[in-house]
Scaffold this motif. Structure first.
Motif, short mmCIF file in Angstrom:
data_model
loop_
_atom_site.label_atom_id
_atom_site.label_comp_id
_atom_site.label_asym_id
_atom_site.label_seq_id
_atom_site.Cartn_x
_atom_site.Cartn_y
_atom_site.Cartn_z
N ASN A 23 0.82 -1.21 0.00
CA ASN A 23 0.00 0.00 0.00
C ASN A 23 0.86 1.27 0.00
OD1 ASN A 23 -2.52 -1.34 0.07
ND2 ASN A 23 -2.24 -1.75 2.25
N HIS A 24 2.18 1.11 0.00
CA HIS A 24 3.08 2.27 -0.06
C HIS A 24 3.24 2.73 -1.51
CE1 HIS A 24 5.18 0.87 3.91
NE2 HIS A 24 3.93 1.26 4.08
N PHE A 63 8.87 8.00 -8.98
CA PHE A 63 7.60 7.49 -8.48
C PHE A 63 6.64 7.37 -9.66
CE2 PHE A 63 9.78 9.34 -4.95
CZ PHE A 63 9.43 8.58 -3.84
N TYR A 64 5.54 6.69 -9.45
CA TYR A 64 4.61 6.40 -10.54
C TYR A 64 3.28 7.08 -10.27
CZ TYR A 64 8.19 2.99 -11.58
OH TYR A 64 9.39 2.41 -11.87
N ALA A 65 2.93 8.00 -11.16
CA ALA A 65 1.70 8.77 -10.96
C ALA A 65 0.50 8.04 -11.53
CB ALA A 65 1.83 10.14 -11.63
N TYR A 121 2.28 0.19 -4.76
CA TYR A 121 2.78 -1.03 -5.37
C TYR A 121 1.63 -1.92 -5.83
CZ TYR A 121 7.58 -0.14 -3.85
OH TYR A 121 8.83 0.40 -3.70
N ALA A 122 0.57 -1.99 -5.04
CA ALA A 122 -0.58 -2.83 -5.41
C ALA A 122 -1.20 -2.34 -6.71
CB ALA A 122 -1.61 -2.82 -4.29
N GLU A 123 -1.33 -1.02 -6.88
CA GLU A 123 -1.91 -0.48 -8.12
C GLU A 123 -0.98 -0.68 -9.31
OE1 GLU A 123 -4.62 3.21 -6.44
OE2 GLU A 123 -2.46 3.45 -6.53
N TYR A 128 0.21 -7.37 -13.32
CA TYR A 128 1.51 -8.00 -13.58
C TYR A 128 1.37 -9.48 -13.92
CZ TYR A 128 6.06 -10.08 -12.64
OH TYR A 128 7.23 -10.81 -12.74
N HIS A 129 0.52 -10.21 -13.19
CA HIS A 129 0.40 -11.65 -13.39
C HIS A 129 -0.26 -12.00 -14.72
CE1 HIS A 129 -3.43 -10.38 -11.80
NE2 HIS A 129 -3.96 -11.56 -12.03
#
Length: 308
Positions: A23-24, A63-65, A121-123, A128-129
């Protein structure tokens, strides 16, 4: 977690509630290691003191916006101008990246980037899988289960610049996805490419490539007059036809082997009668003196259908 997801009743969804760190905000290390990458910070460095600029080989954090439409739906954007542009958040490097959250800036506008605008990270890993694996068969977006090795046919060698090692650079940092410099088809490769072009029927190739038969070269001198794009287009169309002919040949061999076995067991006349085919012509087909016609090919397949 991916394996557990595949074994569950909902294999297309992956759970991300098993680690609090997911969640970070997602963050990666980034190095201004090339002039192009350093050039991305041209606006950021403008009018800044040297000590405050991004300099060659500086370590940074990227970082990823979230996409502007995502932020707009969540009410995070207050102006229409911001809704039209993807933020590109970066910060100075620190071993503890989350100490840098207050110092994140858009590398183009130099404006602060709110933490709420960043993907977790979750978003970031949500799909990915399901990422396609081009190196294997049965590895497409929604495929599941074992994959198989993909056999690669080298169609030609093209000389390119070493910028090819940047193919995997991502949009959050890059404004331009074109990293390769092409030096065209080498003279050495033109000869085998021409060989493939000559190996197929000109008439079929003309239809497949949507060109006239006159534009298809037969000699090396004529091939040299073609541009790389024209030669590659003919070569790719000829390669596809050659593969098609090879597969047809393999299929016909199986049909002919079965036909020869039937003639040996039951006799030529009985087989010809069943196939409604002239016995004399069938004898020539079995002896290899006559090619399979499409009609006979279709009848043989119908005869084999119950066996399959």
């Amino acid at each position: 977690q991916i394996i557990r997801s595949i074994q569950s009743d909902n294999p297309n969804e992956l759970q991300f509630d098993w680690r609090e760190e997911l969640n970070h905000p997602a963050v990666s290390q980034y190095t201004a290691a090339t002039p192009d990458r350093l050039g991305w910070f041209r606006d950021f460095n403008r009018d800044r003191a040297y000590a405050e600029r991004v300099k060659p080989f500086n370590l940074l954090l990227e970082f990823y916006a979230r996409r502007p439409d995502e932020m707009a739906r969540q009410g995070l954007l207050k102006t229409s101008d911001k809704a039209r542009r993807q933020p590109k958040p970066v910060s100075p490097y620190n071993r503890d990246p989350y100490r840098m959250l207050p110092r994140i800036r858009d590398r183009v506008t130099r404006e602060p980037v709110e933490v709420e605008w960043l993907r977790t990270y979750a978003e970031t890993l949500r799909g990915y899988h399901r990422h396609p694996e081009a190196k294997f068969l049965d590895g497409d977006y929604m495929d599941r289960g074992p994959t198989r090795r993909r056999h690669v046919l080298v169609k030609g060698i093209e000389d390119i610049g070493k910028e090819a090692d940047k193919w995997d650079d991502e949009e959050p940092l890059s404004a331009d996805n074109e990293f390769t410099i092409s030096y065209g088809v080498s003279e050495i490769d033109r000869v085998p490419m021409l060989g493939v072009i000559r190996s197929v029927s000109k008439r079929r190739l003309a239809r497949a490539a949507k060109v006239s038969t006159r534009s298809i070269p037969s000699e090396e001198e004529a091939a040299k007059k073609l541009s790389d794009t024209e030669l590659r287009g003919l070569f790719e169309a000829a390669s596809a036809l050659a593969v098609e002919e090879r597969k047809q040949g393999e299929s016909d061999k199986g049909l002919l082997d079965w036909l020869a076995g039937q003639v040996e067991q039951r006799g030529l006349t009985a087989v010809a009668k069943e196939l409604e085919y002239d016995p004399a012509n069938l004898a020539k087909v079995v002896a290899g003196k006559r090619k399979l016609s499409e009609g006979l090919r279709r009848r043989l397949r119908l005869c084999l259908e119950p066996v399959r």
